[in-house]
Design a protein around this motif. Structure first.
Motif, mmCIF file in Angstrom:
data_model
loop_
_atom_site.group_PDB
_atom_site.id
_atom_site.type_symbol
_atom_site.label_atom_id
_atom_site.label_comp_id
_atom_site.label_asym_id
_atom_site.label_seq_id
_atom_site.Cartn_x
_atom_site.Cartn_y
_atom_site.Cartn_z
ATOM 1 N N UNK A 167 35.231 39.917 34.894
ATOM 2 C CA UNK A 167 34.850 38.593 34.997
ATOM 3 C C UNK A 167 33.544 38.470 34.182
ATOM 4 N N UNK A 168 32.395 39.247 34.404
ATOM 5 C CA UNK A 168 31.485 38.792 33.730
ATOM 6 C C UNK A 168 31.635 39.146 32.116
ATOM 7 N N UNK A 169 32.175 40.326 31.965
ATOM 8 C CA UNK A 169 32.424 40.597 30.337
ATOM 9 C C UNK A 169 33.243 39.596 29.499
ATOM 10 N N UNK A 170 34.357 39.145 30.399
ATOM 11 C CA UNK A 170 35.368 38.284 29.866
ATOM 12 C C UNK A 170 34.417 36.759 29.736
ATOM 13 N N UNK A 171 33.655 36.346 30.413
ATOM 14 C CA UNK A 171 32.912 35.077 30.628
ATOM 15 C C UNK A 171 31.965 35.216 29.453
ATOM 16 N N UNK A 172 31.013 36.348 28.993
ATOM 17 C CA UNK A 172 30.386 36.610 27.980
ATOM 18 C C UNK A 172 31.282 36.112 26.723
ATOM 19 N N UNK A 173 32.300 36.747 26.624
ATOM 20 C CA UNK A 173 33.031 36.791 25.398
ATOM 21 C C UNK A 173 33.838 35.220 25.306
ATOM 22 N N UNK A 174 34.248 34.492 26.324
ATOM 23 C CA UNK A 174 34.179 33.228 26.447
ATOM 24 C C UNK A 174 33.394 32.260 25.860
ATOM 25 N N UNK A 175 32.054 32.554 26.557
ATOM 26 C CA UNK A 175 31.106 31.426 25.902
ATOM 27 C C UNK A 175 30.665 31.916 24.564
ATOM 28 N N UNK A 176 31.108 33.225 24.027
ATOM 29 C CA UNK A 176 30.630 33.274 22.392
ATOM 30 C C UNK A 176 31.746 33.009 21.649
ATOM 31 N N UNK A 177 33.088 32.719 22.292
ATOM 32 C CA UNK A 177 34.215 32.241 21.230
ATOM 33 C C UNK A 177 34.731 33.462 20.862
ATOM 34 N N UNK A 178 34.520 34.695 21.429
ATOM 35 C CA UNK A 178 35.258 35.948 21.111
ATOM 36 C C UNK A 178 36.646 35.991 21.669
ATOM 37 N N UNK A 179 37.676 36.908 21.028
ATOM 38 C CA UNK A 179 38.759 37.229 21.667
ATOM 39 C C UNK A 179 38.572 38.270 22.917
ATOM 40 N N UNK A 180 39.322 37.926 23.803
ATOM 41 C CA UNK A 180 39.094 38.808 24.877
ATOM 42 C C UNK A 180 39.567 40.243 24.838
ATOM 43 N N UNK A 181 39.109 41.217 25.754
ATOM 44 C CA UNK A 181 39.785 42.452 25.640
ATOM 45 C C UNK A 181 41.009 42.605 26.600
ATOM 46 N N UNK A 182 41.756 43.722 26.383
ATOM 47 C CA UNK A 182 42.880 43.702 27.239
ATOM 48 C C UNK A 182 42.306 44.428 28.591
ATOM 49 N N UNK A 183 42.786 44.135 29.711
ATOM 50 C CA UNK A 183 42.415 44.522 30.999
ATOM 51 C C UNK A 183 43.655 45.560 31.371
ATOM 52 N N UNK A 184 43.433 46.956 31.578
ATOM 53 C CA UNK A 184 44.426 47.569 31.613
ATOM 54 C C UNK A 184 44.287 48.605 32.915
ATOM 55 N N UNK A 185 44.846 48.153 34.137
ATOM 56 C CA UNK A 185 44.879 48.952 35.484
ATOM 57 C C UNK A 185 45.549 50.134 35.333
ATOM 58 N N UNK A 186 44.822 51.350 35.821
ATOM 59 C CA UNK A 186 45.604 52.598 35.974
ATOM 60 C C UNK A 186 45.730 53.209 37.363
ATOM 61 N N UNK A 187 45.618 52.175 38.326
ATOM 62 C CA UNK A 187 45.531 52.520 39.711
ATOM 63 C C UNK A 187 47.118 52.428 40.334
ATOM 64 N N UNK A 188 47.128 53.180 41.362
ATOM 65 C CA UNK A 188 48.343 53.023 42.259
ATOM 66 C C UNK A 188 48.586 51.933 42.934
ATOM 67 N N UNK A 189 48.818 50.624 42.401
ATOM 68 C CA UNK A 189 49.004 49.519 43.058
ATOM 69 C C UNK A 189 50.374 48.849 42.307
ATOM 70 N N UNK A 190 51.178 48.284 43.268
ATOM 71 C CA UNK A 190 52.506 47.854 42.903
ATOM 72 C C UNK A 190 52.202 46.649 41.765
ATOM 73 N N UNK A 191 52.942 46.657 40.807
ATOM 74 C CA UNK A 191 52.734 45.632 39.723
ATOM 75 C C UNK A 191 51.302 45.611 39.551
ATOM 76 N N UNK A 192 50.715 46.619 38.866
ATOM 77 C CA UNK A 192 49.153 46.546 39.093
ATOM 78 C C UNK A 192 48.646 45.844 38.137
ATOM 79 N N UNK A 193 49.304 45.451 37.072
ATOM 80 C CA UNK A 193 48.584 44.638 35.886
ATOM 81 C C UNK A 193 48.822 43.071 36.472
ATOM 82 N N UNK A 194 49.869 42.721 36.891
ATOM 83 C CA UNK A 194 50.039 41.310 37.629
ATOM 84 C C UNK A 194 49.011 41.122 39.052
#
Length: 495
Positions: A167-194
């Motif tokens: 959230x802190x990284x995305x907030x900094x990019x939001x405040x600067x008008x930058x594009x967001x990064x992609x967030x890629x979960x690689x953990x054993x969670x069901x539907x980990x991205x969602x």
């Protein structure tokens, strides 16, 4: 002995594979949160292959969130470490160069946030284990009372949790008008991205609703399925590999030959050509994820608890036990396998047989105690989701119930010979209390565990068929012992 590093790479024996590219020319395009052994034996190897193929924008900055250990291992080695692939025929070594920088986040959270906000960072990936998501595994909801989440809400620029850093990284990019990064979960969670998307949005809404809406509209959270068996590295492993290298490597990772990575192809700011390294880019990860969680992870958890209680130190040891080997195959064939919606082209029989062979790999010393950690976080997706589907259609759950009650018995904190079990779990105190509350009575022990809403959702906890199955299975374990309980269950279901 000298340490492995950029300066000493040339001293490696000629047969040791090493980075076939100019590491200094590579740019850091990926920040990875939770740079433990699994990431270094899995996603980082795929990225190393991509860098070797000439895509120089995808080097990795790794961050440890819980301790300085990996930073202390890798920083003196310029991020280099050895992947030791242990197969039945022996062990092959390869030095991986994809990791260029390593942080211990707690020492300088601002520096990590700055790296996340850097426009050069286009993907932020995670392997922080199930408990690192600060959520309720049974419901998927954010735990607002989690100490790290409370801290991050009060100090959003000095985060502690993985969610807080995202959230802190995305907030900094939001405040600067930058594009967001992609967030890629690689953990054993069901539907980990969602799942991760929902948790980040829930945290963002508590901080700034406008930021939440921007993340919701602009940020991509692809789902993934990751598969490779990676035991914890021991000092014996480090010594053995270092002797072959002729250099001391503190960052060695041990893994099996098999690897698989299935990725939902939905990225906000570009991605590496991981498919050239063998990854599968798909539109829907769910069937792959479910097959792995229910067959591999479900079997692993069952073997960890029952195997430990039977006196087996490693998964390979459990596979040498005829009762547990047969139990595993019956678990896959009878109870887990029939619940699956298979991915296109899947050969279920070959997959199950390959799992049995992978578990039996004598080159891997994958400890049952290691897999048994954090069971309260793992069981909802590895076993309870399968139980829910079986109960919905009135199907038997004998082996699933035996696996769950193996976990309950394990959390008592002592084995069948009276030796202490070091139970590592975020709910360890509650688990010990729940077991003790039953005073040795199977039905009372089961009732106490079913009240743990962090593990069992109300609908499942109130199901009389589940309660009956768990009580019967635990009764067998307590009266006959774990091995005899497994044998009796196999005999009953074979009639």
């Amino acid at each position: 002995m000298k340490r492995l590093s950029e300066k000493t790479l040339a001293e490696l024996p000629s047969e040791i594979q090493r980075p076939a590219y100019d590491r200094q020319a590579c740019q850091t395009g990926i920040v990875h949160l939770g740079i433990g052994a699994f990431h270094r034996a899995h996603q980082a190897v795929y990225s190393d292959d991509v860098l070797a193929a000439g895509e120089q924008s995808w080097a990795i900055c790794g961050a440890s969130l819980r301790g300085p250990g990996v930073r202390d291992q890798l920083a003196p080695q310029d991020g280099l470490y050895t992947q030791a692939v242990a197969g039945p025929e022996g062990e092959s070594l390869r030095v991986i160069g994809a990791v260029k920088e390593v942080f211990f986040a707690a020492e300088n959270p601002a520096a990590l946030v700055a790296r996340l906000a850097d426009p050069q960072t286009r993907i932020v990936s995670l392997t922080v284990t199930e408990k690192g998501y600060c959520h309720d595994p049974a419901s998927g909801a954010l735990q607002h009372d989690h100490p790290d989440i409370r801290h991050d809400l009060q100090h959003p620029e000095q985060p502690r949790s993985a969610l807080g850093f995202l959230l802190a990284g995305l907030r900094r990019r939001y405040e600067r008008g930058q594009t967001p990064f992609t967030v890629l979960s690689c953990d054993n969670l069901p539907h980990n991205g969602a799942t991760l998307r929902g948790l980040v949005l829930e945290l963002a809404e508590a901080v700034d609703p406008a930021l939440m809406r921007w993340i919701e509209a602009e940020t991509s959270f692809p789902s993934t399925m990751i598969d490779r068996i990676v035991p914890a590295t021991t000092e014996d492993d480090r010594q053995r590999v270092s002797e072959r290298l002729g250099l001391r490597d503190e960052g060695v990772v041990i893994c099996e030959p098999f690897r698989q990575w299935v990725i939902e192809d939905r990225f906000a700011a570009g991605r590496p050509l991981w498919e050239q390294a063998g990854a599968q880019m798909v539109s829907d990860v769910a069937p792959f994820e479910e097959m792995k969680l229910r067959l591999l992870n479900g079997s692993h958890s069952m073997l960890a608890y029952l195997g430990y209680l039977c006196g087996h130190e490693t998964i390979a040891d459990t596979m040498a036990d005829d009762t547990l080997r047969r139990l595993t195959r019956r678990f896959m064939d009878r109870e887990a396998g029939p619940t699956l919606k298979l991915p296109p082209g899947a050969d279920l029989e070959s997959y199950k047989q390959a799992l049995i062979e992978r578990f039996a790999n004598p080159g891997l010393q994958h400890r049952t105690w290691q897999i048994a950690m954090d069971g309260s976080q793992k069981l909802p997706q590895r076993l309870l989701a399968t139980i829910r589907d079986r109960l919905r259609v009135g199907a038997a759950i004998d082996l699933l119930a035996l696996a769950v009650t193996g976990w309950m018995r394990y959390t008592a904190g002592h084995d069948e010979a009276g030796a202490v079990i070091d139970v590592r779990d975020p709910l360890a105190g509650k688990l010990v209390e729940s077991y003790a509350a039953g005073q040795g009575d199977p039905s009372r022990i089961v009732d106490a565990f079913l009240q743990l809403r962090e593990v069992f959702d109300p609908d499942l906890a109130d199901n009389p068929d589940l309660r009956k199955a768990l009580t019967g299975a635990l009764g067998l374990i307590l009266t006959r012992g774990t091995r005899a309980a497994a044998e009796a269950t196999l005999a009953r279901i074979s009639i």
